[in-house]
Design an enzyme around this catalytic site. Structure first.
Site, PDB file in Angstrom:
ATOM      1  N   THR A 157      12.150   1.977  -2.885  1.00  0.00           N
ATOM      2  CA  THR A 157      11.465   0.825  -2.300  1.00  0.00           C
ATOM      3  C   THR A 157      10.143   1.279  -1.668  1.00  0.00           C
ATOM      4  OG1 THR A 157      11.772  -1.147  -0.933  1.00  0.00           O
ATOM      5  CG2 THR A 157      12.600   0.900  -0.011  1.00  0.00           C
ATOM      6  N   ASN A 158       9.564   0.479  -0.797  1.00  0.00           N
ATOM      7  CA  ASN A 158       8.290   0.812  -0.155  1.00  0.00           C
ATOM      8  C   ASN A 158       8.275   0.251   1.268  1.00  0.00           C
ATOM      9  OD1 ASN A 158       7.204  -1.989  -0.240  1.00  0.00           O
ATOM     10  ND2 ASN A 158       7.516  -1.628  -2.426  1.00  0.00           N
ATOM     11  N   ARG A 159       7.133   0.360   1.929  1.00  0.00           N
ATOM     12  CA  ARG A 159       7.076   0.056   3.361  1.00  0.00           C
ATOM     13  C   ARG A 159       6.854  -1.420   3.689  1.00  0.00           C
ATOM     14  NH1 ARG A 159       6.636   4.960   5.891  1.00  0.00           N
ATOM     15  NH2 ARG A 159       5.884   6.652   4.585  1.00  0.00           N
ATOM     16  N   SER A 160       6.858  -2.288   2.717  1.00  0.00           N
ATOM     17  CA  SER A 160       6.566  -3.701   3.022  1.00  0.00           C
ATOM     18  C   SER A 160       7.679  -4.345   3.856  1.00  0.00           C
ATOM     19  CB  SER A 160       6.397  -4.475   1.708  1.00  0.00           C
ATOM     20  OG  SER A 160       6.345  -5.854   1.989  1.00  0.00           O
TER      21      SER A 160
END
Ligand code: PMT
Length: 421
Positions: A224-227
């Site tokens: 995933t990512n930091r959003s």
């Protein structure tokens, strides 16, 4: 659905009455509900419930008189006062009630309470005769006149061994009232942030994506990512308050306007399917999600284990669909398609390239190499690129305010687009 407690900052102010032991369960329930809980207590409260118990349950340091006196330079009570969305005085004794009614600041709890702009809820508990006394009644009325919400006390069996009016109200009632006050606070904050300069979007349909997609590695791990979804939710709320019918395709669950239709997804493939369902009737599409460009070619059916100390792991990735690009390719006359771009190097040039490559009407660039901009924070600063038009820059501001500013730009582009039809 409005998740009332999620990420809300609740400051519990505990004073010295026997009902203080019940605060442990209140802390547990708030934390379970997703709230971020801090506790401060008077020295007398420490006779009834321990600082350690409350620190463990709240997962945060507890502010006591001794800590404050010993390290007044380090423990900033004003920062605590400003931190809270809601300050709950529970249980509130007659003594502290009298001090607060008079504006006294003689310990960490009264000083912090007086310095706090947060909405306040007082939950008194005391002896029944004490509660009925004219002085306590006067003080309760003074606090209410100052805008403090008063809950209880309740009738029932008292610590004194007989029944009377003085008991702490049941915890479920405290939880419900906290939830209602947080929801009200949320609504007025949103209205104050966004209502003044919103465009009129009544009759418009808007589809927005939010959050970072999650691509499974195995049943317990994912890419995933930091959003955080804050930017997408801010846009969805602002658009809903501006009168639009909003569908929010999201990987996260944050508080939002009741009228927003939330569609929860995890992966890029699921997000594309949900967007395609909502898109045909939309006037405006805004891709604020951080969509993973890749997913695993073969996610493992069972948890991947290491068999030896030197084991490495190679993941084979394949490309995900480009949602924004496919939305732009399927675009109907009169639809406005907006993408975001999170860039770390050569941001303006990369945003311009994205505008051309994805064939969208607008790219909103966040230069995420700048501290506090883009992912996860409450603030953002962006530049809007549209084909053949000068770039428009918005300095750093709250994402809620930025959402309103961006919607004004999109509404104008939408009007221009539909005027040509
Ligand atoms: O959620 P927050 O914490 O509030 O942070 C906000 C944000 C930084 C995530 C948001 O403002 C933002 O910039 N979103 C896009 C982030 C991004 O990863 O951009 P990108 O350059 O990878 O993608 C460009 C555009 O294409 C985006 O609109 C994206 O939604 C879309 N895209 C990307 C890849 C893909 N496979 N499909 C897509 O639709």
């Amino acid at each position: 659905m409005l998740t009332t407690y999620q990420n809300k900052k609740v400051l519990l102010a505990v004073t010295g009455g026997i009902a203080a032991y019940k605060v442990t369960e209140l802390v547990r329930q708030l934390v379970k509900g997703g709230a971020i809980v801090r506790v401060m207590m008077t020295p007398t409260a420490e006779d009834f419930v321990s600082q350690r118990t409350l620190a463990i349950l709240s997962q945060n340091p507890v502010l006591t008189e001794a800590d404050w006196q010993a390290a007044s330079a380090a423990v900033d009570h004003v920062a605590w006062a400003r931190w809270a969305d809601l300050l709950v005085l529970v249980p509130l004794t007659a003594n502290t009630m009298a001090k607060l009614a008079q504006g006294l600041a003689d310990n960490v709890l009264t000083t912090t309470t007086l310095a706090s702009p947060a909405v306040k809820l007082a939950v008194p508990a005391m002896n029944d005769v004490m509660w009925a006394s004219p002085a306590v009644q006067r003080n309760a009325a003074l606090l209410q006149a100052d805008g403090v919400h008063l809950l209880g006390p309740a009738e029932g069996f008292l610590a004194e061994g007989y029944a009377g009016k003085g008991r702490l109200v049941p915890l479920e009632q405290i939880m419900t009232t906290i939830g209602q006050l947080l929801a009200e606070e949320d609504r007025s904050a949103r209205a104050a942030d966004q209502l003044p300069d919103l465009p009129d979007l009544s009759g418009r349909q808007v589809v927005i994506t939010a959050g970072g997609t999650r691509e499974a590695i195995d049943p317990v791990r994912y890419l995933t990512n930091r959003s955080s979804g804050k930017m997408g939710y801010a846009l969805a709320n602002a658009a809903a308050i501006a009168g639009a019918k909003v569908t929010l395709v999201t990987t996260v669950d944050r508080p939002c306007d009741d009228s927003v239709k939330q569609v929860f997804v995890e992966t890029a493939v699921e997000m594309l399917a949900a967007v395609e369902t909502a898109l045909p009737t939309a006037d405006l599409f805004i891709g604020a999600a951080a969509v993973s460009d890749f997913r695993l070619a073969h996610p493992a059916a069972e948890k991947i284990k290491k068999s030896g100390p030197d084991d490495g792991l190679t993941l084979q990735l394949v490309q995900n669909p480009d949602i924004l690009r496919s939305v732009a390719q399927a675009k109907k006359p009169g639809q406005l398609i907006v993408g975001f771009a999170a860039e770390t190097n050569d941001p303006a040039a990369n945003a311009q390239k994205k505008l051309a490559r994805k064939q969208v009407d607008c790219i909103v660039l966040n230069d995420v190499s700048q501290a506090g901009i883009g992912f996860n924070g409450d603030d953002n600063a962006v530049t809007v690129f549209r084909p053949g038009q000068p770039a428009v820059h918005f300095e750093r501001m709250k994402k809620t305010a930025l959402a309103a500013a961006l919607l004004r730009v999109f509404a104008q582009s939408l009007d221009e687009l539909t005027a040509d039809l």
